[in-house]
Design an enzyme around this catalytic site. Structure first.
Site, mmCIF file in Angstrom:
data_model
loop_
_atom_site.group_PDB
_atom_site.id
_atom_site.type_symbol
_atom_site.label_atom_id
_atom_site.label_comp_id
_atom_site.label_asym_id
_atom_site.label_seq_id
_atom_site.Cartn_x
_atom_site.Cartn_y
_atom_site.Cartn_z
ATOM 1 N N GLU A 189 0.794 -1.222 0.000
ATOM 2 C CA GLU A 189 0.000 0.000 0.000
ATOM 3 C C GLU A 189 0.837 1.288 0.000
ATOM 4 O O GLU A 189 0.816 2.071 0.952
ATOM 5 C CB GLU A 189 -0.955 0.009 1.192
ATOM 6 C CG GLU A 189 -1.932 -1.135 1.172
ATOM 7 C CD GLU A 189 -2.985 -1.089 2.275
ATOM 8 O OE1 GLU A 189 -3.923 -1.898 2.220
ATOM 9 O OE2 GLU A 189 -2.868 -0.244 3.179
ATOM 10 N N GLU A 373 -5.555 -8.465 0.598
ATOM 11 C CA GLU A 373 -6.245 -8.121 1.840
ATOM 12 C C GLU A 373 -7.705 -7.844 1.520
ATOM 13 O O GLU A 373 -8.022 -7.109 0.587
ATOM 14 C CB GLU A 373 -5.673 -6.867 2.517
ATOM 15 C CG GLU A 373 -4.311 -7.013 3.142
ATOM 16 C CD GLU A 373 -3.866 -5.739 3.863
ATOM 17 O OE1 GLU A 373 -4.737 -4.946 4.302
ATOM 18 O OE2 GLU A 373 -2.651 -5.537 3.982
#
Length: 467
Positions: A189, A373
């Site tokens: 991320e 995720e």
């Protein structure tokens, strides 16, 4: 829908299963080669922040700063995984999960001068060896936000040199761990690292300047691009990729202004990362949204960043509904009457499907995708030794159905990782928000398998019998 899976035999066909989790009989998830696992991150679970030569990270510094983390929580102990890793691996294997995505703590494995820290390296070698013994596919993330503080003291991701130090770190790890990692992800991320860390200050190191965010992002992506050929050289049998959090933006109306607002949201959340990776250029619209924030890009940088990928990890949690701000940007318009999680995030599985199918249309060279995720936070309690997390069960089933829809639309999705294996340190929200499919009592470190994990395990047993 029935909430008791205990009455369903593990030997019955998928067509007859009616528990609240089991995917539909025609779901792509019944494929034997569709990987189903769980994910964690080093600072969120390991603890032991001052043991065996580990150096301070930016999250040690940030979480120890009053007012930065809810309730003053830190990752000093977390889930004590550093000492309980064998128990945790056995738990993972006992659930039948096929893959485990973990991250390495950069400050645990390298000294300030770049020398290896053998005790830290040995921890990961033992962990990965145990996972291999259990037949679990290993996805290893090199950077899940815990930058060594000594590098932040020299400018962190605002300093171009940090990208080269990351390449050194990738070189060390891929030489030491070659053969024990199935898939390497360089970064987790980068949007959060750049924007939350340097753009609005919500995450470590807590800086807030738009120009800082775009420059930090450029150096993060440069670090990725420098690391990929090193990983290929040192560990050629493994896959190499990156993990990005993707945001679905929807327009509040059919007006051109609101449609543009939704587009700009997805530019700054998705194209900011994917365009340089897959097109070798930053999206022009980004600097329409944030004028005057163009990063310093040197000759050859974008070619380095666009190194070919074996996979793209996609993290998805919710959508954002947008309207024009009346100028050149957008403002959020939260929809009313929708289901939300403990984080306040809307439950919107269609957003995951729409993102995946949209990426397939936008990027001709889109690599295979893993959902690295997906999950939700809820205020879970242990009652009579059990945790009945009914909202999470429904959440997971609906999002896995969205993945199946994307696969049937032609998107090459090869696996899905639950976030998270267990409750843990949820960054600026401390320990209040519980994302795990395993409950952790932080006072005693007792692990309690939640109903969601039991049903995932049941599905995997059923699939194994049928395939």
């Amino acid at each position: 829908m029935a909430n008791d899976a205990s009455a369903v035999s593990d030997t019955r066909s998928p067509q007859s299963l009616a528990d609240p989790f089991t995917p539909a009989a025609d779901s792509s998830l019944w494929r034997k080669n569709f990987l189903l696992g769980a994910a964690t991150a080093s600072y969120q679970i390991e603890g032991a922040v001052a043991e065996d030569g580990r150096l301070p990270s930016i999250w040690d510094t940030f979480s120890a700063t009053p007012g930065k983390v809810l309730a003053g929580d830190t990752g000093a102990v977390a889930c004590d995984h550093y000492h309980r890793w064998q128990e945790d691996v056995d738990m993972l294997a006992g659930l039948g999960l096929e893959g485990y995505r973990l991250s390495i703590a950069w400050p645990r494995v390298m000294g300030a001068a770049g020398a290896p820290n053998r005790k830290g390296l040995d921890f990961y070698k033992r962990l990965l060896a145990r996972l291999k013994e259990k037949g679990i596919t290993t996805f290893v993330t090199l950077y899940h936000w815990d930058l060594p503080q000594h590098l932040e003291d020299r400018g962190g991701w605002l300093n171009r040199d940090t990208a080269y130090r990351f390449a050194d770190y990738a070189d060390l790890m891929s030489r030491e761990l070659a053969g024990s990692v199935d898939a390497w992800a360089t970064l987790n991320e980068p949007w959060c690292s750049a924007y939350l860390g340097y753009g609005n200050g919500h995450h470590a190191p807590g800086l807030a300047d738009g120009r800082f965010a775009t420059q930090a992002m450029h150096h993060l992506l440069l670090a990725h691009g420098l690391a990929v050929p090193v990983l290929r050289a040192n560990d050629p049998a493994s896959q190499k990729g990156i993990v990005a959090n993707m945001g679905r933006g929807t327009a509040n109306s059919d007006s051109a202004a609101d449609q543009r607002a939704a587009h700009l949201f997805e530019v700054q959340h998705n194209a900011w990362i994917l365009d340089p990776l897959l097109k070798g250029a930053y999206p022009r619209d980004l600097f329409e949204l944030w004028p005057g924030t163009e990063p310093l890009v040197l000759d050859g940088d974008l070619q380095t960043i666009a190194a070919p990928l074996d996979f793209l990890g996609v993290n998805y949690y919710f959508r954002t509904n947008l309207a024009s701000d009346g100028a050149h940007g957008f403002t959020e318009v939260p929809p009313e009457g929708v289901e939300r999680t403990q984080m306040g995030w809307e439950v919107h599985p269609d957003g995951l499907r729409d993102l995946l199918t949209g990426f397939r249309k936008t990027y001709a060279n889109l690599p295979p995708i893993y959902i690295t995720e997906n999950g939700m936070a809820s205020d879970d309690k242990v009652t009579d030794g059990h945790v009945d997390d009914t909202q999470r069960i429904a959440f997971l089933k609906r999002h896995l159905a969205a993945v199946d829809q994307a696969i049937k639309a032609g998107v090459d999705v090869r696996g899905y990782f639950l976030w998270s294996l267990m409750d843990n340190f949820e960054w600026a929200f401390g320990y209040e928000r519980r994302f795990g499919v395993v409950h952790v009592d932080y006072a005693t470190q007792k692990r309690t398998i939640k109903r969601s994990a039991e049903l995932v395990a049941k599905f995997l047993r059923e699939r194994k019998l049928l395939t």
